[in-house]
Scaffold this active site. Structure first.
Site, PDB file in Angstrom:
ATOM      1  N   ASP A   1      39.567 -30.138  90.475  1.00 20.16           N
ATOM      2  CA  ASP A   1      38.407 -29.595  89.751  1.00 20.16           C
ATOM      3  C   ASP A   1      38.153 -28.117  90.055  1.00 20.16           C
ATOM      4  O   ASP A   1      37.228 -27.539  89.502  1.00 20.16           O
ATOM      5  CB  ASP A   1      37.153 -30.442  90.021  1.00 20.16           C
ATOM      6  CG  ASP A   1      36.826 -30.567  91.512  1.00 20.16           C
ATOM      7  OD1 ASP A   1      37.766 -30.752  92.313  1.00 20.16           O
ATOM      8  OD2 ASP A   1      35.639 -30.490  91.875  1.00 20.16           O
TER       9      ASP A   1
ATOM     10  N   ASP B   1      33.628 -26.143  98.250  1.00 17.39           N
ATOM     11  CA  ASP B   1      33.187 -27.456  98.745  1.00 17.39           C
ATOM     12  C   ASP B   1      33.214 -27.452 100.264  1.00 17.39           C
ATOM     13  O   ASP B   1      34.251 -27.191 100.877  1.00 17.39           O
ATOM     14  CB  ASP B   1      34.127 -28.556  98.244  1.00 17.39           C
ATOM     15  CG  ASP B   1      34.107 -28.688  96.727  1.00 17.39           C
ATOM     16  OD1 ASP B   1      33.393 -27.907  96.071  1.00 17.39           O
ATOM     17  OD2 ASP B   1      34.804 -29.581  96.208  1.00 17.39           O
TER      18      ASP B   1
END
Lengths: 305, 305
Positions: free
Chosen positions: A65, A208
Site C-alpha cells: 500500500d 507506518d
C-alpha cells in the site's frame, strides 16, 4: 511555497474515499513524494499537483500500500515525454524493487529510474533543504523522513544600510546573503545590517510505525508532523501487534516534541466514514491536529510569518 | 444474471474520470474480470461489485494499463481472508507476470495464484459457459475473449406434460433437463415436452486492437461487443500506428457482425470530458452503441426475453 498534498490517506485496505498512502510535497515548484500507493497518478490529476517536476520519491517501506502507485506513475510520465531521471529512495530492497519495476510489463521508459538505499541518519541534500532518514518501528524494514529546510538569512535592516551609505541596489542583496561590501572605500559588514539567521521549516513523515524515539527527537519544534494514526486508543493492543500507532499515542508524541501541527494519516478502513474516535483521542491531548483526507492540502508557513 | 460493470474505461493515460482498463462480469454470482488496470480494487468498492467471488482474471495483453490493478487487488483479497485460488489467464508471459507478482514487495498471500497461458482458440470451461481466446492485432502479443454461455434447454410445455399424465413435481425438472421418464409404465420422452434448445448469451471483449477478422467472426450475432474505441475517425492514421481502432471502425465491425449492442471503451484521454466525436462517428454506422463510462453497468438479457 511549501505545500503538502495528501493523495492517499487510507490504511492497508483502501476504501472508496481513501487511497493507499501517498503524499506530495511542492517546495517552490519542485515536487517530491513520500510513499506512492496505488492510484497516486490519478489523485495527482484530481488534486492538480502536477507530476512532471517530480524529482524524487521517498519510500518508507515496501508494503504494497506504499509502493504500488509507482509502476503506473512512471509509465504515465514516460508517455508524457519525461526524460529527466527520477530517484527512488528507500530502505533496504529499493534496488531490487527498481529492477522489478522495469520487468513488470512491456515497459519502455524514456527516462532513468535511480535507486538509492537509505538508513537511519542518511541525508539527501536537495536544493535548499535536506531529507534525513529516521529509524521507525514497523513489522518490516522501515524508515521515516525529516524534510529540513536550510536556515534562512536574518532580516535585512534596510534603514541601517541606507544610513551607512549603501546605495539601494545589488549591494543590498550581497549584504543579505552574508557578503561584506565596499562603499566609498569603507567596508560594510553583512552582520551589521543582517539579523540572526532564522530557521527553515521542518516536516516529519513517519510512514507506518509505533511511536518511537527517533521520530520524537526529530520532531522537536517541527512545523508539521505527519504521523501514523491508524487506530483509536481503544485498539491499542491491535496497534501494538500490527506495529502501528493510535491517535492518542501520536498526539502525545506531538505534544512532547512541541510540534506546531499534527496530521494523522494511514487511517484504518474502519474509520473511513467517521473519524470521530480518532479525533476525540487526539484532541484530548493535542489541540492542533487534523485527520488527513484524500486531496487535502496544507501550506506550511514560516513560524515568524 | 449477466451483469457487466466497467471499472476502468480510459486509454493508456488514465484521467481523473477514467481509470485504466478493467471490466467485471457477474454471472449468477460468479465474478470474472477482463483486464485489471490500476485502481480496480477501489472501483469495485465504488461500484459495489464484490470481490471475494472473483474466480478468474482474463488479461488481453501485458501493457501497464491492463494489469497494474492486480498486485493491490490480490493483496486486499488476502487481507480479507481469501483462501480460494485465483487463476490469471493471458497470452504468453502470464507465467512470468505471476512470478513477479509475488516478488513485488513484502507479500504473504494466503491463497494461490495460478497462471494459465492462452492462445487463439483455447477454451476455458467454466460453470455453464466457456471463455474462448481470440486473435487480436495490437503492438504486443495480445488476445481478446469471447464469453459464450452454454445453450439453454428449450421451453418446457407444461400443458402437454400434464396431458401426457406426468404428475406435477420432480419429473418435470428431469424432463426439462433432457431425461426421459416413466409414468405408469409408459415412457415419456423429453423431446415431446421440451422445445428446441435456445442459445445462451455471448459477450466479446477485444482489449486493445485494430479491427480484425477473428473478432468479426466471433462477434456474429453476439449480444454484447465491447470493442477498442480509442480514437475518433479523424485520427485513423494514429489509430493504425498505435494499433487501436476508431469509433467508426468498431461500429462498422459491429454492424457487419450483427451484434445486438456495442460498447466502446479504452477511450483516449483527449475525449475524457467530451465523447461527442466518438459517439457521432459510431452512431452514423451503428445505432445501438454506448461509450463506456467508469462504474457503468449493463445487464445482458437473453434475446428471447
Amino acid at each position: 511555497m511549501l505545500l503538502v498534498t495528501f493523495l492517499g490517506t487510507g490504511g492497508s485496505l483502501p476504501t472508496k474515499n481513501r487511497n493507499p498512502s501517498a503524499i506530495m510535497v511542492n517546495r517552490d515548484g519542485e515536487l517530491i513524494m513520500f510513499d506512492c500507493g496505488e492510484g497516486a497518478q490519478q489523485q495527482m490529476m484530481r488534486a492538480k499537483t502536477g507530476m512532471m517536476n517530480l524529482s524524487s520519491i521517498f519510500i518508507t517501506h515496501f508494503h504494497a500500500d506504499h509502493i504500488l502507485g509507482i509502476p503506473g506513475l512512471v509509465q504515465t510520465m514516460s508517455f508524457q515525454g519525461r526524460t529527466e531521471p527520477l530517484t527512488i529512495y528507500g530502505p533496504e530492497w529499493v534496488e531490487e524493487f527498481v529492477k522489478l519495476l522495469s520487468a513488470l510489463g512491456y515497459y519502455k521508459l524514456k527516462f532513468e529510474i535511480r535507486a538509492a538505499k537509505m538508513e537511519r541518519g542518511d541525508v539527501v541534500r536537495m536544493d535548499g533543504y535536506s531529507v534525513v532518514a529516521l529509524q521507525t518501528q514497523h513489522n518490516v524494514r522501515s524508515i521515516g523522513y525529516a524534510l529540513v529546510e536550510d536556515p534562512r538569512p536574518g532580516r535585512f535592516d534596510r534603514k541601517k544600510a541606507v544610513e551607512l551609505g549603501v546605495p539601494v541596489g545589488p549591494l543590498f542583496s550581497k549584504l543579505h546573503k552574508g557578503e561584506d561590501v565596499e562603499v566609498d572605500g569603507r567596508t560594510i559588514r553583512s552582520e551589521d545590517v543582517v539579523g540572526e539567521s532564522r530557521p527553515g521549516r521542518t516536516i516529519i513523515y513517519t510512514g507506518d510505525t509505533r511511536p518511537c524515539k527517533d521520530v520524537l527527537e526529530a520532531s522537536e519544534n517541527a512545523d508539521l508532523l505527519i504521523h501514523d494514526g491508524t487506530l483509536a486508543d481503544e485498539k491499542l493492543e491491535w496497534a501494538k501487534e500490527a506495529m502501528h500507532s493510535t491517535a492518542g499515542e501520536a498526539a502525545a508524541l506531538a505534544r512532547k516534541a512541541g510540534v506546531k501541527k499534527l496530521v494523522l494519516t494511514h487511517i484504518s478502513s474502519r474509520y473511513s466514514d467517521d473519524v470521530t474516535p480518532l479525533m476525540n483521542d487526539a484532541k484530548a491531548i493535542f489541540e492542533d491536529v487534523i485527520i488527513a483526507e484524500d486531496l487535502m492540502s496544507i501550506e506550511v508557513p514560516f513560524r515568524d510569518e
